[in-house]
Each structure stands twice: as C-alpha cells, then as structure tokens.
Design a protein around this motif. Structure first.
Motif: not given
Length: 70
Positions: A49-56
């Motif tokens: 989730l953290l990686v997804y939010l950073i990429s978003l």
C-alpha cells in the motif's frame, strides 16, 4: 435503574475476566510459530500500500505539472 445495573454488572464482570485471561488465538498462533507468518503478511500488505501510494503521488505530481505548464 436497579434492574439496569443488575443486568450490566454481570456483563461487565464477564468482559473484565475475558480481558484478563488474554486472547487465546494469539497464544495458539505464537505457540505454533504462525504469528510470524501473520505479521509478515500484514507487513507485506502495508508495504504494498505504501509503494502504491508513493507511485500514485508521483503520477499526480507529474500530471499537475503538465496541467500548470499549459
């Protein structure tokens, strides 16, 4: 009022006893060594989730810069 207290008092005592003994499921998982699997799965999900939010966030920042540049 007395009736309400007589109904709530045993329920609160039962909850206090349950809290004092501790969760049985966590003890069982700890004894079997499976608690580490549960912790690992939770850590992987949170990291994903953290990686997804950073990429978003990066994509949104790039799109905002494109919109303001026009």
């Amino acid at each position: 009022m007395v009736l309400l207290l007589s109904l709530l008092l045993p329920a609160s005592q039962a909850l206090a006893q349950a809290a004092a003994t501790g969760p049985e499921m966590a003890d069982t998982l700890r004894q079997d060594g499976k608690i580490y699997v549960v912790v690992a799965v939770i850590a992987v999900v949170l990291a994903g989730l953290l990686v997804y939010l950073i990429s978003l966030d990066r994509k949104l920042t790039r799109l905002e810069k494109e919109v303001h540049a026009q």
